[in-house]
Design a protein around this motif. Structure first.
Motif, PDB file in Angstrom:
ATOM      1  N   GLY A 111      23.907  52.808  12.599  1.00  0.00           N
ATOM      2  CA  GLY A 111      23.507  52.114  12.062  1.00  0.00           C
ATOM      3  C   GLY A 111      22.307  51.786  10.828  1.00  0.00           C
ATOM      4  O   GLY A 111      21.404  51.888  11.249  1.00  0.00           O
ATOM      5  N   ASN A 112      21.905  51.328   9.332  1.00  0.00           N
ATOM      6  CA  ASN A 112      21.115  51.408   8.889  1.00  0.00           C
ATOM      7  C   ASN A 112      19.949  52.873   8.713  1.00  0.00           C
ATOM      8  O   ASN A 112      18.770  52.855   7.585  1.00  0.00           O
ATOM      9  CB  ASN A 112      20.390  51.097   9.135  1.00  0.00           C
ATOM     10  CG  ASN A 112      20.665  49.406   9.089  1.00  0.00           C
ATOM     11  OD1 ASN A 112      21.715  48.936   9.431  1.00  0.00           O
ATOM     12  ND2 ASN A 112      19.704  48.349  10.364  1.00  0.00           N
ATOM     13  N   ALA A 113      20.646  53.694   9.003  1.00  0.00           N
ATOM     14  CA  ALA A 113      20.202  55.263   8.985  1.00  0.00           C
ATOM     15  C   ALA A 113      19.659  55.895   7.366  1.00  0.00           C
ATOM     16  O   ALA A 113      19.362  56.620   7.602  1.00  0.00           O
ATOM     17  CB  ALA A 113      20.556  56.072   9.825  1.00  0.00           C
ATOM     18  N   THR A 114      21.282  55.747   6.900  1.00  0.00           N
ATOM     19  CA  THR A 114      21.439  56.414   5.612  1.00  0.00           C
ATOM     20  C   THR A 114      19.634  55.818   4.705  1.00  0.00           C
ATOM     21  O   THR A 114      19.411  56.078   3.784  1.00  0.00           O
ATOM     22  CB  THR A 114      22.286  56.347   4.856  1.00  0.00           C
ATOM     23  OG1 THR A 114      22.589  54.947   4.075  1.00  0.00           O
ATOM     24  CG2 THR A 114      23.168  56.784   5.268  1.00  0.00           C
ATOM     25  N   PHE A 115      19.403  54.995   5.364  1.00  0.00           N
ATOM     26  CA  PHE A 115      18.351  53.983   4.601  1.00  0.00           C
ATOM     27  C   PHE A 115      16.920  54.067   5.281  1.00  0.00           C
ATOM     28  O   PHE A 115      15.955  53.165   4.840  1.00  0.00           O
ATOM     29  CB  PHE A 115      18.151  52.990   2.706  1.00  0.00           C
ATOM     30  CG  PHE A 115      19.278  51.870   4.334  1.00  0.00           C
ATOM     31  CD1 PHE A 115      18.842  51.044   4.059  1.00  0.00           C
ATOM     32  CD2 PHE A 115      20.955  51.484   4.356  1.00  0.00           C
ATOM     33  CE1 PHE A 115      19.026  49.203   4.960  1.00  0.00           C
ATOM     34  CE2 PHE A 115      21.769  50.268   4.840  1.00  0.00           C
ATOM     35  CZ  PHE A 115      20.008  49.495   5.193  1.00  0.00           C
ATOM     36  N   ALA A 116      16.856  53.735   6.573  1.00  0.00           N
ATOM     37  CA  ALA A 116      15.663  53.196   7.711  1.00  0.00           C
ATOM     38  C   ALA A 116      14.859  53.657   7.298  1.00  0.00           C
ATOM     39  O   ALA A 116      14.434  54.771   7.117  1.00  0.00           O
ATOM     40  CB  ALA A 116      16.451  52.929   8.608  1.00  0.00           C
ATOM     41  N   ASP A 117      13.455  52.396   7.357  1.00  0.00           N
ATOM     42  CA  ASP A 117      12.301  53.493   7.319  1.00  0.00           C
ATOM     43  C   ASP A 117      11.221  53.591   8.891  1.00  0.00           C
ATOM     44  O   ASP A 117      10.796  54.251   8.688  1.00  0.00           O
ATOM     45  CB  ASP A 117      10.910  52.464   6.535  1.00  0.00           C
ATOM     46  CG  ASP A 117      11.850  52.148   4.864  1.00  0.00           C
ATOM     47  OD1 ASP A 117      12.028  52.603   4.276  1.00  0.00           O
ATOM     48  OD2 ASP A 117      12.126  50.649   5.123  1.00  0.00           O
TER      49      ASP A 117
END
Length: 401
Positions: free
Chosen positions: A179-185
């Motif tokens: 989860g969140n991997a497509t935009f996580a920093d």
């Protein structure tokens, strides 16, 4: 829904899924935070969530608004975290999931799994480096543990590897459903060290050479969550980006123990939202000249739902207290996750039944809760795995193979 045959003086009671007033155990400051969360979910999330869920997209405009209500790191101390009790953390999770489980999952992955890994397994310099910006939602986190071929067996069968070359670690492998991997920093990645087979944790940036992400599409649940397939190909991570206090899977398990309670709270919130929507529908939908809420079979469904919601709320209240007392064990969190997610599936099914054909329309909300309950049921440990954790505790015998 007006009907000329219905009495005009009917005024339904207020709709409230917290039937036993569980939130009243909080102090006034904590209740004020909970009210801000409800204002946020009702005012910001509810008006747009059906559209984004249907489009399989994330509403990025909600992130700064989420930051404004100060729910980054509820239960953590220092580093710009919101603080407060673990019980408060759980009730925030419940409130978020009451309107949408995807938004709750985004929050849980970011402030729970990702930031929680740094909070529990990082050294002081690493906590100071990453946590304050994560608490302000300026840097978003993901948590990479599950793999394409390894889910429940990850403690002993992790296939992602790491090896040290001087002051750099080389990571190879894949992580799935992140989860969140497509935009996580900030991506927390767990890998097995070649030679020792010990599990270690790393913080990998989205622009790190050798790190790439592919969005997972065609999901039937938690469609607002942007899950990714992470590929690590000779990904070079400097030693200062290795979590210094993560040296075995036991350290990973500390994070999972803490966040598993949050998923149980999501299950409570998900069924709470379904119940409230079903109750509202029952007071508005008119058949045979009166609201269907006045029929015996409909009331039976509503009371079954309310019983499940209230029972799981009471269970989670006590679990939150155990967590705040520092005596919660793995089996406590596992029993709650297994039981609450089973009851969640049952409750959303009752809500779908009450709405009949209208229950499959997104505009009536229930279909989204039914679908999302399926994801909550599986992630952060399946019912079967959590059952074995509890079973080992109460029998003294391990049934793991």
């Amino acid at each position: 829904m007006a009907n000329p045959q219905m009495k005009s003086d009917y005024a339904p009671p207020p709709i409230e899924g917290d039937f036993y007033r569980i939130a009243n155990v909080l102090n006034e400051g904590e209740r004020a935070l909970l009210r801000r969360v409800r204002d946020f979910t009702e005012g910001v999330i509810a008006p747009l969530i059906e559209e984004y869920w249907g489009r399989d997209e994330f509403p990025f405009a909600i992130i700064p608004k989420m930051a404004e209500i100060s729910i980054g790191g509820v239960g953590y101390q220092g580093y710009g975290a919101a603080g407060g009790s673990w019980l408060l953390n759980g009730l925030v999770a419940m409130e978020l999931a009451r309107v949408d489980a995807s938004v709750a999952t985004f929050w849980g992955v970011h402030t729970g799994l990702s930031a929680g890994s740094i909070y529990l397994c990082g050294d002081e310099a690493q906590k100071q480096r990453w946590l304050p910006s994560m608490m302000r939602f300026e840097k978003i986190g993901s948590f990479g543990l599950t793999e394409p071929l390894v889910g429940s067996a990850t403690s002993g069968g992790m296939m992602t590897t790491c090896r040290r070359e001087g002051e750099v670690w080389i990571l190879n492998g894949q992580k799935k459903w992140i989860g969140n991997a497509t935009f996580a920093d900030v991506n927390v990645i767990w890998a097995r060290e070649e030679g020792t087979n010990q599990v270690k944790g790393f913080v990998v940036g989205k622009d790190n050479p050798g790190f790439s992400v592919e969005k997972i599409r065609t999901k039937m649940a938690l469609r607002v969550v942007q899950n990714g397939l992470i590929t690590l190909k000779d990904c070079r991570v400097p030693e200062p980006d290795r979590l210094q206090n993560a040296n075995s899977f036991k350290d990973t398990a500390k994070v999972l123990r803490m966040t598993r309670t949050g998923v149980a709270w999501f299950a409570v919130g998900c069924q709470m939202g379904a119940y409230e929507h079903a109750l509202r529908y029952a007071t508005e939908r008119v058949q045979f000249g009166r609201p269907i809420g006045g029929f015996q079979l409909v009331q039976d469904l509503l009371v079954r739902m309310l019983g499940n919601v209230t029972a799981t709320q009471a269970m989670m209240l006590r679990l939150g207290q155990l967590q705040d007392e520092g005596v919660m064990r793995d089996e406590h969190a596992s029993l709650a996750k297994a039981f609450c997610t089973v009851k969640c599936r049952e409750t959303v099914g009752y809500a779908r039944e009450l709405l009949g054909g209208n229950g499959i329309l997104l505009e009536n909300h229930i279909g989204r809760f039914v679908a999302d309950a399926e994801a909550i049921y599986s992630y952060e440990g399946t019912r079967e795995i959590n059952t074995l954790i509890v079973g080992k505790s109460i029998t003294g015998l391990s049934a793991f193979v």
